[in-house]
Design an enzyme around this catalytic site. Structure first.
Site, PDB file in Angstrom:
ATOM      1  N   ASP A 193      12.291   3.313  -9.312  1.00  0.00           N
ATOM      2  CA  ASP A 193      13.531   3.897  -8.803  1.00  0.00           C
ATOM      3  C   ASP A 193      14.752   3.090  -9.223  1.00  0.00           C
ATOM      4  O   ASP A 193      15.864   3.630  -9.281  1.00  0.00           O
ATOM      5  CB  ASP A 193      13.467   4.072  -7.280  1.00  0.00           C
ATOM      6  CG  ASP A 193      12.862   5.422  -6.905  1.00  0.00           C
ATOM      7  OD1 ASP A 193      13.133   6.402  -7.617  1.00  0.00           O
ATOM      8  OD2 ASP A 193      12.108   5.498  -5.916  1.00  0.00           O
ATOM      9  N   GLU A 203      18.291   8.707  -6.138  1.00  0.00           N
ATOM     10  CA  GLU A 203      17.335   7.634  -6.476  1.00  0.00           C
ATOM     11  C   GLU A 203      17.811   6.300  -5.898  1.00  0.00           C
ATOM     12  O   GLU A 203      16.996   5.439  -5.548  1.00  0.00           O
ATOM     13  CB  GLU A 203      17.175   7.509  -7.993  1.00  0.00           C
ATOM     14  CG  GLU A 203      16.757   8.785  -8.724  1.00  0.00           C
ATOM     15  CD  GLU A 203      15.288   9.149  -8.532  1.00  0.00           C
ATOM     16  OE1 GLU A 203      14.629   8.551  -7.681  1.00  0.00           O
ATOM     17  OE2 GLU A 203      14.825  10.066  -9.243  1.00  0.00           O
ATOM     18  N   HIS A 210      16.591   5.877  -2.530  1.00  0.00           N
ATOM     19  CA  HIS A 210      15.187   5.445  -2.518  1.00  0.00           C
ATOM     20  C   HIS A 210      15.119   3.928  -2.670  1.00  0.00           C
ATOM     21  O   HIS A 210      14.369   3.258  -1.969  1.00  0.00           O
ATOM     22  CB  HIS A 210      14.390   6.122  -3.641  1.00  0.00           C
ATOM     23  CG  HIS A 210      14.434   7.625  -3.581  1.00  0.00           C
ATOM     24  ND1 HIS A 210      13.881   8.426  -4.540  1.00  0.00           N
ATOM     25  CD2 HIS A 210      14.969   8.481  -2.665  1.00  0.00           C
ATOM     26  CE1 HIS A 210      14.079   9.692  -4.223  1.00  0.00           C
ATOM     27  NE2 HIS A 210      14.746   9.746  -3.094  1.00  0.00           N
ATOM     28  N   TYR A 240      13.505   1.018  -0.024  1.00  0.00           N
ATOM     29  CA  TYR A 240      12.465   0.007  -0.256  1.00  0.00           C
ATOM     30  C   TYR A 240      12.910  -1.336   0.327  1.00  0.00           C
ATOM     31  O   TYR A 240      12.103  -2.067   0.901  1.00  0.00           O
ATOM     32  CB  TYR A 240      12.159  -0.140  -1.756  1.00  0.00           C
ATOM     33  CG  TYR A 240      11.700   1.162  -2.393  1.00  0.00           C
ATOM     34  CD1 TYR A 240      10.742   1.956  -1.758  1.00  0.00           C
ATOM     35  CD2 TYR A 240      12.219   1.610  -3.591  1.00  0.00           C
ATOM     36  CE1 TYR A 240      10.339   3.153  -2.313  1.00  0.00           C
ATOM     37  CE2 TYR A 240      11.813   2.814  -4.152  1.00  0.00           C
ATOM     38  CZ  TYR A 240      10.885   3.582  -3.504  1.00  0.00           C
ATOM     39  OH  TYR A 240      10.491   4.773  -4.041  1.00  0.00           O
ATOM     40  N   GLU A 298       8.029  11.708 -12.771  1.00  0.00           N
ATOM     41  CA  GLU A 298       8.198  12.434 -11.510  1.00  0.00           C
ATOM     42  C   GLU A 298       6.990  13.295 -11.173  1.00  0.00           C
ATOM     43  O   GLU A 298       6.744  13.612 -10.012  1.00  0.00           O
ATOM     44  CB  GLU A 298       9.447  13.323 -11.609  1.00  0.00           C
ATOM     45  CG  GLU A 298      10.717  12.515 -11.617  1.00  0.00           C
ATOM     46  CD  GLU A 298      11.884  13.263 -12.207  1.00  0.00           C
ATOM     47  OE1 GLU A 298      11.656  14.273 -12.902  1.00  0.00           O
ATOM     48  OE2 GLU A 298      13.026  12.836 -11.975  1.00  0.00           O
ATOM     49  N   ASP A 341      12.461  14.581  -2.255  1.00  0.00           N
ATOM     50  CA  ASP A 341      13.493  14.461  -3.307  1.00  0.00           C
ATOM     51  C   ASP A 341      12.864  14.539  -4.693  1.00  0.00           C
ATOM     52  O   ASP A 341      13.380  15.205  -5.586  1.00  0.00           O
ATOM     53  CB  ASP A 341      14.229  13.122  -3.182  1.00  0.00           C
ATOM     54  CG  ASP A 341      15.145  13.048  -1.970  1.00  0.00           C
ATOM     55  OD1 ASP A 341      15.516  14.111  -1.442  1.00  0.00           O
ATOM     56  OD2 ASP A 341      15.494  11.922  -1.555  1.00  0.00           O
ATOM     57  N   GLU A 342      11.744  13.849  -4.851  1.00  0.00           N
ATOM     58  CA  GLU A 342      11.112  13.800  -6.179  1.00  0.00           C
ATOM     59  C   GLU A 342      10.586  15.173  -6.602  1.00  0.00           C
ATOM     60  O   GLU A 342      10.552  15.488  -7.789  1.00  0.00           O
ATOM     61  CB  GLU A 342      10.000  12.747  -6.225  1.00  0.00           C
ATOM     62  CG  GLU A 342      10.490  11.309  -6.124  1.00  0.00           C
ATOM     63  CD  GLU A 342      11.531  10.917  -7.164  1.00  0.00           C
ATOM     64  OE1 GLU A 342      11.577  11.554  -8.228  1.00  0.00           O
ATOM     65  OE2 GLU A 342      12.313   9.995  -6.901  1.00  0.00           O
ATOM     66  N   HIS A 368      13.517  16.708  -8.135  1.00  0.00           N
ATOM     67  CA  HIS A 368      13.816  16.133  -9.454  1.00  0.00           C
ATOM     68  C   HIS A 368      12.819  16.633 -10.496  1.00  0.00           C
ATOM     69  O   HIS A 368      13.176  16.906 -11.635  1.00  0.00           O
ATOM     70  CB  HIS A 368      13.779  14.596  -9.390  1.00  0.00           C
ATOM     71  CG  HIS A 368      14.683  14.026  -8.349  1.00  0.00           C
ATOM     72  ND1 HIS A 368      14.604  12.736  -7.905  1.00  0.00           N
ATOM     73  CD2 HIS A 368      15.696  14.602  -7.638  1.00  0.00           C
ATOM     74  CE1 HIS A 368      15.528  12.532  -6.975  1.00  0.00           C
ATOM     75  NE2 HIS A 368      16.191  13.648  -6.793  1.00  0.00           N
TER      76      HIS A 368
END
Lengths: 376, 87
Positions: free
Chosen positions: A85, A116, A119, A123, A205, A238-239, A242
């Site tokens: 990410d 991103e 994201h 983390y 992805e 989200d991914e 994408h």
């Protein structure tokens, strides 16, 4: 053709291709050549979330109780996702924005990259919670051979495209000496590099993230690290979006609706794209081996994860007109569906087994002794 | 009374269901394991070949849908359908 942040050449964006036409000048959305990118922007904005909204405090206790090999699985995935990410938070902007010619696609790329960065922030939120010294985890990422090798495979295509497009923007077509060596710049190669870069992002992805997702959800299936799983669930949503966007770009190119030369390039690259998916899947299977090198976790092991990689690879390649590679017809991890379903169809939290929902609940067990103080 | 429609799979198997039923549920009920994820048309995982028929979507899909394709997860059946399910 030098890139300009304000191209003063009057142009009709409805007649432009997605990439390599005139640079976007006015960011207008009253008209769109490909309306889908406007819809993707709207969807992504509606998905907005912040990591701090999710309580991860119970995860610290769970993490403390984990065995060493389970910690290895958890932390290694987190490190890998952090690096991927990090790349995805910047690369679409750096590599694709100077090439884009449609306002709606330009804004989609910016919206995509921004999500991103959320994201990446999440983390840090997760890692801060489970350790007193996040540096121990972050500092190890770029020194970890197994992580770097796989991330490098994705960044290679971005870097290749960036180097070529920068040389093209500076000097135009021809042979030029650059910091990365002598480059023979021509539009056909540049477009090929763009197509392969989009394909590499698609692999990332479509399958790369899913090994990590599976491990996070496997912990949560056992009631462990549920805060983390809730965050990963939002990241996965989200991914998915994408992934759809790169599938749209690739399929618009393939269909010839966009740039006829790009459609020819897509046909030329068909085998290379299939090979890239196969190689990506093999790398993820090697990653599964690395994750489980010291032992499996309850509900998930190397074999199941490898089968899952093969299964989703076949699902993903079919979406962009490539024949299935592994011919695995059954999903070996059926419970993944529960975690990958959107919230719009999710049942109420009390109806699913999210044990953290029960924190602070009233103890409903009543014994006769409990009524001993009562007087009528 | 609910209007009945027929979903024909691979040209032979006929599934009779109600008009306005969700296509994914109809297929699952009849033993077809369609891979799906989001269930609202943004991931495209459930993409299936539909050669004939009409559906409407409960959520406007943003996933790629090719010619002769349908996303069963969010498709509301509006007429008889012809599907090809390879797996």
């Amino acid at each position: 053709m030098a890139y300009s942040t304000f191209s003063q050449e009057k142009n009709d964006a409805l007649q432009e291709p997605m990439f390599f036409g005139n640079p976007v000048n006015v960011a207008r959305y009253d008209q769109q050549k490909f309306e889908i990118f406007e819809k993707l922007i709207e969807k992504q904005l509606s998905f907005f979330w912040r990591p701090e909204e999710i309580d991860v405090s119970k995860d610290r206790i769970d993490y403390g109780k984990m065995s060493d090999h389970e910690r290895h699985i958890f932390i290694s995935n987190l490190k890998y996702q952090t690096l991927l990410d990090s790349i995805q938070g910047r690369s679409p902007n750096v590599a694709l924005l100077p090439l884009v010619s449609l306002p709606e696609l330009e804004t989609w790329i910016e919206t995509w990259a921004f999500s991103e960065t959320i994201h990446s922030r999440s983390y840090t939120h997760i890692i801060r919670n489970i350790t007193n010294d996040p540096s121990l985890i972050f500092d190890d990422i770029v020194g970890n051979k197994d992580i770097v090798e796989r991330a490098e495979y994705t960044s290679r295509y971005y870097d290749d495209l960036i180097n070529y497009q920068q040389a093209y923007n500076l000097h135009g077509e021809g042979v030029h000496k650059t910091d990365v060596g002598e480059l023979d710049i021509n539009m056909h190669d540049l477009k090929t590099k763009l197509y392969m870069c989009l394909m590499s992002v698609n692999v990332l992805e479509a399958i790369r993230f899913y090994v990590s997702f599976a491990c996070s959800f496997a912990f949560a299936e056992r009631g462990l690290m549920e805060g983390n799983a809730k965050i990963i669930k939002l990241i996965a949503r989200d991914e998915q979006l994408h992934l759809s966007s790169t599938q749209h770009m690739i399929n618009l190119i393939r269909s010839g609706q966009d740039d006829p030369e790009m459609a020819e390039i897509a046909e030329e690259c068909k085998q290379a794209a299939a090979d890239m998916f196969k190689e990506g899947a093999e790398q993820e299977k090697e990653w599964a081996e690395y994750l489980f090198k010291d032992g499996s976790m309850l509900g998930l092991n190397k074999e199941i994860l490898c089968q899952y990689v093969e299964y989703i690879t076949d699902v993903r390649v079919k979406a962009i007109g490539i024949d299935p590679i592994f011919n695995v017809t059954k999903n070996p991890i059926p419970w993944m569906k529960t975690w990958l379903a959107s919230d719009t169809v999710q049942v109420a939290p009390q109806e699913v087994e999210i044990s953290s929902y029960l924190v602070g609940q009233v103890d409903s067990e009543v014994n006769v002794e409990d009524l001993g103080d009562f007087e009528l | 009374m609910k209007q009945k429609v027929t979903v024909t799979v691979n040209g032979s198997t006929e599934l009779v269901c109600n008009k306005n039923d969700n296509l994914l549920r109809v297929l699952e009920k009849n033993g077809y394991e369609i891979e799906y994820e989001c269930q609202e048309g943004h991931c495209g995982t459930c993409r299936t070949i539909m050669t004939d028929g009409e559906v409407e979507y409960a959520y406007e899909p943003v996933a790629y849908i090719g010619k002769n394709e349908v996303l069963p997860c969010s498709a509301i059946i509006k007429s008889d359908l012809n599907l090809t399910i390879k797996w």
